[in-house]
Design a protein around this motif. Structure first.
Motif, PDB file in Angstrom:
ATOM      1  N   ASN A 101     -34.647 -33.638 -74.596  1.00  0.00           N
ATOM      2  CA  ASN A 101     -35.039 -32.257 -74.817  1.00  0.00           C
ATOM      3  C   ASN A 101     -36.319 -31.948 -74.047  1.00  0.00           C
ATOM      4  O   ASN A 101     -37.173 -32.829 -73.862  1.00  0.00           O
ATOM      5  N   CYS A 102     -36.462 -30.701 -73.625  1.00  0.00           N
ATOM      6  CA  CYS A 102     -37.707 -30.258 -72.992  1.00  0.00           C
ATOM      7  C   CYS A 102     -38.835 -30.449 -74.002  1.00  0.00           C
ATOM      8  O   CYS A 102     -38.719 -30.028 -75.157  1.00  0.00           O
ATOM      9  N   PRO A 103     -39.947 -31.097 -73.623  1.00  0.00           N
ATOM     10  CA  PRO A 103     -41.029 -31.355 -74.583  1.00  0.00           C
ATOM     11  C   PRO A 103     -41.757 -30.097 -75.040  1.00  0.00           C
ATOM     12  O   PRO A 103     -42.565 -30.162 -75.968  1.00  0.00           O
ATOM     13  N   ILE A 104     -41.478 -28.958 -74.403  1.00  0.00           N
ATOM     14  CA  ILE A 104     -42.141 -27.713 -74.797  1.00  0.00           C
ATOM     15  C   ILE A 104     -41.244 -26.872 -75.703  1.00  0.00           C
ATOM     16  O   ILE A 104     -41.630 -26.487 -76.805  1.00  0.00           O
ATOM     17  N   CYS A 105     -40.016 -26.576 -75.248  1.00  0.00           N
ATOM     18  CA  CYS A 105     -39.131 -25.685 -76.030  1.00  0.00           C
ATOM     19  C   CYS A 105     -38.042 -26.449 -76.784  1.00  0.00           C
ATOM     20  O   CYS A 105     -37.328 -25.853 -77.584  1.00  0.00           O
ATOM     21  N   TYR A 106     -37.897 -27.743 -76.499  1.00  0.00           N
ATOM     22  CA  TYR A 106     -36.944 -28.623 -77.176  1.00  0.00           C
ATOM     23  C   TYR A 106     -35.470 -28.322 -76.878  1.00  0.00           C
ATOM     24  O   TYR A 106     -34.587 -28.790 -77.592  1.00  0.00           O
ATOM     25  N   GLU A 107     -35.188 -27.565 -75.816  1.00  0.00           N
ATOM     26  CA  GLU A 107     -33.805 -27.376 -75.392  1.00  0.00           C
ATOM     27  C   GLU A 107     -33.358 -28.597 -74.588  1.00  0.00           C
ATOM     28  O   GLU A 107     -34.141 -29.153 -73.809  1.00  0.00           O
TER      29      GLU A 107
ATOM     30  N   GLU B 127     -45.862 -22.060 -68.293  1.00  0.00           N
ATOM     31  CA  GLU B 127     -46.504 -21.618 -69.529  1.00  0.00           C
ATOM     32  C   GLU B 127     -47.560 -22.617 -69.973  1.00  0.00           C
ATOM     33  O   GLU B 127     -48.621 -22.238 -70.485  1.00  0.00           O
ATOM     34  N   MET B 128     -47.297 -23.894 -69.778  1.00  0.00           N
ATOM     35  CA  MET B 128     -48.256 -24.934 -70.132  1.00  0.00           C
ATOM     36  C   MET B 128     -49.532 -24.798 -69.309  1.00  0.00           C
ATOM     37  O   MET B 128     -50.647 -24.929 -69.826  1.00  0.00           O
ATOM     38  N   LEU B 129     -49.382 -24.492 -68.012  1.00  0.00           N
ATOM     39  CA  LEU B 129     -50.547 -24.318 -67.147  1.00  0.00           C
ATOM     40  C   LEU B 129     -51.388 -23.118 -67.576  1.00  0.00           C
ATOM     41  O   LEU B 129     -52.622 -23.143 -67.472  1.00  0.00           O
ATOM     42  N   LYS B 130     -50.715 -22.067 -68.049  1.00  0.00           N
ATOM     43  CA  LYS B 130     -51.441 -20.878 -68.502  1.00  0.00           C
ATOM     44  C   LYS B 130     -52.360 -21.194 -69.674  1.00  0.00           C
ATOM     45  O   LYS B 130     -53.353 -20.505 -69.900  1.00  0.00           O
ATOM     46  N   HIS B 131     -52.019 -22.240 -70.423  1.00  0.00           N
ATOM     47  CA  HIS B 131     -52.826 -22.649 -71.572  1.00  0.00           C
ATOM     48  C   HIS B 131     -53.752 -23.814 -71.230  1.00  0.00           C
ATOM     49  O   HIS B 131     -54.228 -24.530 -72.110  1.00  0.00           O
ATOM     50  N   ASP B 132     -53.984 -23.979 -69.918  1.00  0.00           N
ATOM     51  CA  ASP B 132     -54.932 -25.001 -69.426  1.00  0.00           C
ATOM     52  C   ASP B 132     -54.567 -26.410 -69.873  1.00  0.00           C
ATOM     53  O   ASP B 132     -55.439 -27.232 -70.191  1.00  0.00           O
ATOM     54  N   LYS B 133     -53.276 -26.698 -69.885  1.00  0.00           N
ATOM     55  CA  LYS B 133     -52.810 -28.044 -70.179  1.00  0.00           C
ATOM     56  C   LYS B 133     -52.346 -28.676 -68.871  1.00  0.00           C
ATOM     57  O   LYS B 133     -51.399 -28.210 -68.244  1.00  0.00           O
ATOM     58  N   PHE B 134     -53.022 -29.734 -68.431  1.00  0.00           N
ATOM     59  CA  PHE B 134     -52.767 -30.317 -67.123  1.00  0.00           C
ATOM     60  C   PHE B 134     -52.306 -31.771 -67.193  1.00  0.00           C
ATOM     61  O   PHE B 134     -52.452 -32.515 -66.233  1.00  0.00           O
ATOM     62  N   SER B 135     -51.756 -32.151 -68.316  1.00  0.00           N
ATOM     63  CA  SER B 135     -51.233 -33.509 -68.453  1.00  0.00           C
ATOM     64  C   SER B 135     -49.848 -33.448 -69.083  1.00  0.00           C
ATOM     65  O   SER B 135     -49.499 -32.482 -69.780  1.00  0.00           O
TER      66      SER B 135
ATOM     67  N   LEU C 263     -32.081 -30.754 -71.744  1.00  0.00           N
ATOM     68  CA  LEU C 263     -32.312 -30.470 -70.328  1.00  0.00           C
ATOM     69  C   LEU C 263     -31.102 -30.720 -69.433  1.00  0.00           C
ATOM     70  O   LEU C 263     -30.911 -30.024 -68.441  1.00  0.00           O
ATOM     71  N   PHE C 264     -30.289 -31.702 -69.763  1.00  0.00           N
ATOM     72  CA  PHE C 264     -29.270 -32.176 -68.836  1.00  0.00           C
ATOM     73  C   PHE C 264     -28.330 -31.080 -68.353  1.00  0.00           C
ATOM     74  O   PHE C 264     -28.007 -31.000 -67.170  1.00  0.00           O
ATOM     75  N   ASP C 265     -27.889 -30.237 -69.258  1.00  0.00           N
ATOM     76  CA  ASP C 265     -26.966 -29.168 -68.866  1.00  0.00           C
ATOM     77  C   ASP C 265     -27.555 -27.783 -69.133  1.00  0.00           C
ATOM     78  O   ASP C 265     -26.823 -26.816 -69.333  1.00  0.00           O
ATOM     79  N   SER C 266     -28.862 -27.696 -69.126  1.00  0.00           N
ATOM     80  CA  SER C 266     -29.527 -26.408 -69.344  1.00  0.00           C
ATOM     81  C   SER C 266     -29.289 -25.476 -68.155  1.00  0.00           C
ATOM     82  O   SER C 266     -29.198 -25.915 -67.007  1.00  0.00           O
ATOM     83  N   LEU C 267     -29.198 -24.182 -68.422  1.00  0.00           N
ATOM     84  CA  LEU C 267     -29.028 -23.197 -67.356  1.00  0.00           C
ATOM     85  C   LEU C 267     -30.336 -22.915 -66.633  1.00  0.00           C
ATOM     86  O   LEU C 267     -30.341 -22.351 -65.541  1.00  0.00           O
ATOM     87  N   ARG C 268     -31.449 -23.294 -67.234  1.00  0.00           N
ATOM     88  CA  ARG C 268     -32.760 -22.993 -66.648  1.00  0.00           C
ATOM     89  C   ARG C 268     -33.213 -24.104 -65.693  1.00  0.00           C
ATOM     90  O   ARG C 268     -32.895 -25.280 -65.885  1.00  0.00           O
ATOM     91  N   GLU C 269     -33.976 -23.710 -64.684  1.00  0.00           N
ATOM     92  CA  GLU C 269     -34.455 -24.661 -63.680  1.00  0.00           C
ATOM     93  C   GLU C 269     -35.434 -25.643 -64.303  1.00  0.00           C
ATOM     94  O   GLU C 269     -36.231 -25.281 -65.174  1.00  0.00           O
ATOM     95  N   THR C 270     -35.371 -26.884 -63.853  1.00  0.00           N
ATOM     96  CA  THR C 270     -36.239 -27.921 -64.400  1.00  0.00           C
ATOM     97  C   THR C 270     -37.261 -28.396 -63.368  1.00  0.00           C
ATOM     98  O   THR C 270     -37.087 -28.208 -62.168  1.00  0.00           O
ATOM     99  N   SER C 271     -38.312 -29.016 -63.873  1.00  0.00           N
ATOM    100  CA  SER C 271     -39.369 -29.560 -63.023  1.00  0.00           C
ATOM    101  C   SER C 271     -39.554 -31.039 -63.338  1.00  0.00           C
ATOM    102  O   SER C 271     -39.535 -31.438 -64.507  1.00  0.00           O
ATOM    103  N   VAL C 272     -39.712 -31.846 -62.300  1.00  0.00           N
ATOM    104  CA  VAL C 272     -39.951 -33.285 -62.474  1.00  0.00           C
ATOM    105  C   VAL C 272     -41.433 -33.548 -62.238  1.00  0.00           C
ATOM    106  O   VAL C 272     -41.962 -33.279 -61.157  1.00  0.00           O
ATOM    107  N   LEU C 273     -42.119 -34.064 -63.231  1.00  0.00           N
ATOM    108  CA  LEU C 273     -43.547 -34.312 -63.138  1.00  0.00           C
ATOM    109  C   LEU C 273     -43.834 -35.597 -62.358  1.00  0.00           C
ATOM    110  O   LEU C 273     -42.939 -36.392 -62.088  1.00  0.00           O
TER     111      LEU C 273
ATOM    112  N   LEU D 173     -39.003 -25.533 -65.727  1.00  0.00           N
ATOM    113  CA  LEU D 173     -40.024 -24.996 -64.830  1.00  0.00           C
ATOM    114  C   LEU D 173     -40.789 -23.859 -65.504  1.00  0.00           C
ATOM    115  O   LEU D 173     -42.017 -23.755 -65.360  1.00  0.00           O
ATOM    116  N   GLN D 174     -40.098 -23.019 -66.233  1.00  0.00           N
ATOM    117  CA  GLN D 174     -40.749 -21.929 -66.950  1.00  0.00           C
ATOM    118  C   GLN D 174     -41.734 -22.472 -67.987  1.00  0.00           C
ATOM    119  O   GLN D 174     -42.853 -21.961 -68.133  1.00  0.00           O
ATOM    120  N   CYS D 175     -41.333 -23.499 -68.711  1.00  0.00           N
ATOM    121  CA  CYS D 175     -42.220 -24.120 -69.707  1.00  0.00           C
ATOM    122  C   CYS D 175     -43.420 -24.773 -69.025  1.00  0.00           C
ATOM    123  O   CYS D 175     -44.538 -24.758 -69.572  1.00  0.00           O
TER     124      CYS D 175
END
Length: 260
Positions: free
Chosen positions: A146-152, A177-185, A154-164, A172-174
């Motif tokens: 699951n996405c660690p932010i929204c818990y959806e 949003e994480m960056l907007k809250h000054d979370k950089f880890s 990920l494997f077959d999600s319709l939304r674009e993903t980001s690899v850290l 990618l949207q999450c």
């Protein structure tokens, strides 16, 4: 007669479907025997939370002539193509071919974005952009979580993903949003998501200028989120630096239990 057949074949293209896909048929869900435009419509409407297995679909209903029939690309009654893109394995239809669908044998599902733009990473267990080939940290089945932010999932999600950088994944949207809250880890392993060298040098200068390096409470133990080393350092107001890699991305921990 050929023109009539061609016109019939393309009749209603992009004119039917739901918010997820453009298609000229609906599917009958074998799990509950109800009819839906797609599996996502099914999953969003169920009260008990059960999900539709895309591979288990056996019949579809043409939206042009309302004929129920076995899964196929062309309606056997009116001759309409029920989806310009059709995958018999996934029982998947979509008229919007600009999405560049392709079926990945290793993933076992259809994806979008063009087959030439993706490769399947065996260890991560999913398709990644070719720009990440040999340039990402592999984590076993990293996308099958699951996405660690929204818990959806990920494997077959319709939304674009980001690899850290650490190899963990999220939407990618999450991520934005994480960056907007000054979370950089990374929210999973706490490793930095960017190169933090400049920031750490600036932090060292700030600590030195404000004498925040003065020891005031004896020694304590820290764990470094970058190199994972656990070391004993002097407790300070700020800036507990890892003795191994010189990173400030650390947190206080209890003293390790030594064997008797």
């Amino acid at each position: 007669m050929e023109l009539d057949d061609a016109a019939r074949h393309g009749f209603g293209k992009m004119g039917f479907g739901c918010k997820h896909y453009r298609r000229r048929c609906r599917i009958r869900a074998p799990c509950c025997n109800d009819v839906f435009h797609c599996r996502h419509c099914h999953n969003e409407s169920t009260k008990d939370g059960h999900e539709l297995d895309r591979h288990a679909v056996e019949s579809v209903i043409c939206l042009v002539c309302d004929t129920e029939q076995p899964v196929a690309q062309v309606c056997y009654n009116c001759g309409v193509c029920m989806g310009e893109y059709f995958c018999s394995a996934c029982k998947f239809f979509d008229d919007d071919v600009d999405r560049e669908h392709f079926h990945c044998q290793d993933c076992g599902i259809c994806r979008v974005g063009g087959k030439d733009n993706f490769f399947h990473c065996e260890k991560c267990g999913s398709c990644y952009s070719v720009s990440l080939r040999d340039k990402h940290c592999c984590i076993e089945n990293s996308m099958k979580n699951n996405c660690p932010i929204c818990y959806e999932y990920l494997f077959d999600s319709l939304r674009e993903t980001s690899v850290l950088r650490c190899g963990h994944t999220m939407h990618l949207q999450c991520f934005h949003e994480m960056l907007k809250h000054d979370k950089f880890s990374c929210p999973i392993c706490s490793m930095p998501i960017f190169d933090m060298d400049k920031f750490l040098r600036a932090l060292d200068a700030e600590i030195e200028a404000n004498m925040l390096h003065i020891d005031y409470m004896g020694k304590g133990w820290i764990v470094c989120n970058d190199c994972r080393d656990t070391t004993q350092v002097y407790a300070r107001v700020a800036g507990h630096k890892c003795c191994h890699c010189q990173s400030h991305n650390t947190c206080r921990v209890a003293a390790p239990v030594l064997p008797a």
